[in-house]
Design an enzyme around this catalytic site. Structure first.
Site, PDB file in Angstrom:
ATOM      1  N   ASP A 157       1.918 -13.850  -4.282  1.00  0.00           N
ATOM      2  CA  ASP A 157       0.725 -14.258  -3.539  1.00  0.00           C
ATOM      3  C   ASP A 157      -0.215 -13.083  -3.320  1.00  0.00           C
ATOM      4  O   ASP A 157      -1.436 -13.224  -3.391  1.00  0.00           O
ATOM      5  CB  ASP A 157       1.121 -14.845  -2.176  1.00  0.00           C
ATOM      6  CG  ASP A 157       1.691 -16.243  -2.332  1.00  0.00           C
ATOM      7  OD1 ASP A 157       1.449 -16.850  -3.398  1.00  0.00           O
ATOM      8  OD2 ASP A 157       2.373 -16.714  -1.403  1.00  0.00           O
ATOM      9  N   ASP A 204       0.518  -8.103   0.098  1.00  0.00           N
ATOM     10  CA  ASP A 204       1.936  -7.917  -0.192  1.00  0.00           C
ATOM     11  C   ASP A 204       2.153  -7.639  -1.671  1.00  0.00           C
ATOM     12  O   ASP A 204       1.385  -8.089  -2.516  1.00  0.00           O
ATOM     13  CB  ASP A 204       2.720  -9.181   0.197  1.00  0.00           C
ATOM     14  CG  ASP A 204       2.871  -9.280   1.702  1.00  0.00           C
ATOM     15  OD1 ASP A 204       2.846  -8.223   2.358  1.00  0.00           O
ATOM     16  OD2 ASP A 204       3.004 -10.416   2.206  1.00  0.00           O
ATOM     17  N   ASP A 212       3.808  -8.986  -3.792  1.00  0.00           N
ATOM     18  CA  ASP A 212       4.477 -10.141  -4.403  1.00  0.00           C
ATOM     19  C   ASP A 212       3.453 -11.020  -5.100  1.00  0.00           C
ATOM     20  O   ASP A 212       2.290 -10.656  -5.244  1.00  0.00           O
ATOM     21  CB  ASP A 212       5.256 -10.932  -3.338  1.00  0.00           C
ATOM     22  CG  ASP A 212       4.314 -11.520  -2.279  1.00  0.00           C
ATOM     23  OD1 ASP A 212       3.074 -11.405  -2.451  1.00  0.00           O
ATOM     24  OD2 ASP A 212       4.807 -12.070  -1.284  1.00  0.00           O
TER      25      ASP A 212
END
Ligand code: TTJ
Length: 643
Positions: free
Chosen positions: A513, A509, A511
């Site tokens: 993480d 992803d 993002d």
């Protein structure tokens, strides 16, 4: 035809050739500076600074000022002799020849150790060609001379072929101010972190040099003096600052033929080996002959000592090179009159005489040191003994672990393999999370695309010992799937010819993480399978951030915020969907946006990306929480903007 007319024609012909040369640089900038991304942009600075460092190496310059100006340009100034400005045989100022002719540098250079090779030393004319504007100022004989260019084309009128004088001064030296061309570069904002690191490195490699770094850009304003009188010994101290040393820092210098060799090393309690090679001040990411020469000589030397001291008995095998270097941090810096480079990124030193020179100097100088410093010698041999013991124990564990795994390729964990066995056509996606993994398995082209879902956080390999790394189920699955084994300090079982996939694609992803997982995977590859990256097999998938659907017409995927801003400026009344994660996409969307080779965006991972991933893992994993948070945040933002 009169003589002067002939000269004129000749000059016109020459200047047309010059413009054609620089036009070629503008047409294919990547050929000259590697890329037009942030890295290529920084290369412009390094190229100019390297010229000033050459003047330092020649013995005429002690201070270099590097300024990132408020207007986005960069100024590099030295206190050397000043670029020659007198009449060149072509009938114009030598300075102008330097800045308008490809690879003109060497001709004016009586310095034997000029920085040339790899992506560097491409010539200041390349920087000129890729700059919207450039001003060259030279201080000589009490006067300031000036020449100006726009996109490589001179805009200053010469006076009888020579540079105009614009002032008086008691300064001697060269000052270059250039503004990178936005028509060439994706983004013309200099990235200060890389530049600072490089300037610091340069100051360690040139202990008598001072580099004054100034950033005058708004909120980034900063001034740093880089001066490292302890040279590469200071470099070792800095590299080891968060580790526990088990020996002194050893430093020696010597010469063999025309090659100057400097080395510094120290052992720490951690088992990691970190041996860095530099040739003519340039870091050689892929190592090369200077490192082989050092390693061969050092291994031989320590084994000889170990036998003399009775640590190794007649019946014992020698320590391996990796045993001996376990826990070693070393910098080998050589000056070579004619360096040659090979390898994927042209950063692997190739000169055989460099191996001989380093090996000979190490043989003589390291013996001289160790004969007199028995504590250090005992420390080194003690480390080697410990490492050899661990190696033997691990060889057993490894044989056990791998023999159990060897023939379970297809039924291995959650790997959904592809049908084809033609590695040149196959790809493996390492997908974060079971839900995205499930969609990817449904959406893929089964013939050529394999999917390996991995859960949350894989093991941080930076600090873990080899048996822990190998015991991790996901890492085991990955190593088995790739098919080429792995290399580690204690041996090299890696064989890239056995690689089963042409592309290894990390799919995480966009993002915090996701950035973390990518970092961990890159660290794993960098530590245990670096050839995968050197040979260009590792990629990061770029899923879209948005989908926009206009009132009339087709929906469109957008991959970054810039694309969204552009879309907004030309469309009214559309619905905007922001993807929070891969898991939100249905299989069809995942195929359209991220898997389909015709439509997806992939970013090829460069070795520098992996190196910095490895270096920052410590930050990410360390016990101090504040730096961890802020870093992940910055990185996530970068990832969005950097598509
Ligand atoms: C060469 O031999 C004669 C005297 O001058 C020598 C020379 O080239 N000096 C020199 C070049 N000093 N500094 C430069 C230089 C500095 C910068 C910042 C950038 C460039 C392209 C060259």
């Amino acid at each position: 035809m009169t003589n002067s007319m002939r000269e004129n024609n000749q000059y016109d012909a020459d200047s047309i050739k010059v413009l054609e040369g620089l036009e070629a640089v503008r047409t294919r900038p990547g050929m000259y500076i590697g890329s037009v991304s942030a890295r290529g942009l920084n290369h412009l600075v390094y190229e100019i600074v390297d010229n000033a460092v050459d003047e330092h190496l020649a013995g005429f310059c002690s201070t270099i000022r590097v300024t990132l100006e408020a207007d986005g340009s960069c100024t590099v100034e030295d206190d050397g002799r000043g670029i020659p400005i007198d009449m060149h045989e072509k009938g114009i100022s030598a300075e102008r020849v330097v800045f308008t002719t490809l690879h003109a540098g060497g001709k004016f250079d009586n310095n034997v150790y000029k920085t040339s090779g790899g992506l560097h030393g491409v010539g200041s004319s390349v920087v000129n060609a890729l700059s919207e504007r450039m001003t060259v100022s030279v201080g000589r004989d009490g006067l300031i001379y000036e020449d100006r260019y726009e996109r490589g084309v001179p805009v200053t009128e010469l006076v009888d072929g020579l540079l105009p004088v614009v002032g008086e001064t008691d300064w001697t030296g060269t000052r270059i101010n250039f503004l990178p061309d936005p028509l060439i570069f994706d983004d013309t904002v200099f990235k200060e972190e890389d530049i600072k690191r490089r300037m610091h490195e340069t100051s360690y490699l040139n202990p008598e040099l001072t580099i004054l770094y100034t950033d005058l850009r708004g909120d980034k304003a900063q001034e740093i003096t880089f001066h490292e009188p302890d040279g590469i010994a200071g470099f070792i101290r800095a590299l080891n600052k968060s580790n526990e040393p088990v020996t002194e820092i050893v430093y020696y210098k010597g010469a063999c033929d025309n090659i100057v060799v400097e080395a510094a090393f120290q052992f720490v309690s951690e088992f990691h080996e970190n041996v860095l090679g530099f040739c003519n001040n340039i870091y050689n990411a892929e190592g090369g002959t200077h490192l082989t020469g050092f390693k061969t000589a050092f291994t031989q030397l320590i084994n000889t000592y170990a036998r003399q001291l009775g640590v190794l008995k007649d019946k014992d095998n020698n320590f391996t090179g990796a045993d001996i270097r376990s826990g070693m941090t070393a910098v080998i810096s050589i000056k070579h009159p004619d360096p040659r480079f090979e390898g994927q990124t042209k950063t692997k030193l190739d000169n055989q005489d460099a191996a001989r020179a380093v090996s000979q100097v190490t043989g003589e100088e390291a013996v001289r040191y160790l004969d007199r410093n028995l504590d250090t010698l005992r420390g080194i041999i003690g480390r080697a003994e410990k490492a050899a013991k661990i190696r033997k124990a691990e060889e057993k564990t490894r044989t056990n672990l791998l023999s159990k795994q060897k023939f379970s390729f297809d039924s291995n964990g959650k790997l959904a393999n592809c049908t084809s066995r033609d590695p040149s056509k196959c790809e493996i996606f390492i997908v974060e999370g079971d839900s995205a993994g499930g969609s990817a398995k449904m959406a893929r082209n089964r013939m050529y695309q394999a999917i390996l879902p991995i859960r949350g956080k894989i093991l941080n390999v930076e600090k873990a010992s080899i048996d822990k790394v190998l015991a991790n189920a996901e890492i085991k699955t990955m190593i088995n799937a790739f098919g080429c084994g792995f290399s580690e300090g204690y041996g090299n079982d890696f064989d890239i010819t056995k690689l089963r996939y042409d592309k290894i694609i990390i799919m995480a992803d966009a993002d915090v993480d996701g950035a973390h997982i990518s970092t961990l995977l890159l660290t794993l590859f960098y530590r245990f399978m670096p050839e995968l990256i050197y040979e260009g097999h590792v990629y990061v998938a770029m899923p879209p951030l948005y989908k926009v659907v206009p009132k009339r017409g087709e929906g469109v995927y957008l991959y970054d915020d810039r694309a969204l801003a552009k879309y907004r400026s030309s469309h009214r009344g559309f619905t905007l969907q922001r993807y929070k994660g891969l898991g939100e996409m249905d299989p069809e969307q995942l195929w359209e946006t991220t898997l389909d080779p015709e439509r997806r965006y992939l970013k090829q991972v460069q070795i520098e990306d992996a190196m910095s991933a490895s270096a920052i893992t410590e930050l990410l994993m360390g016990s101090e929480v504040p730096p961890r948070r802020s870093f992940i945040h910055d990185h996530a933002k970068d990832a969005e903007l950097d598509v």
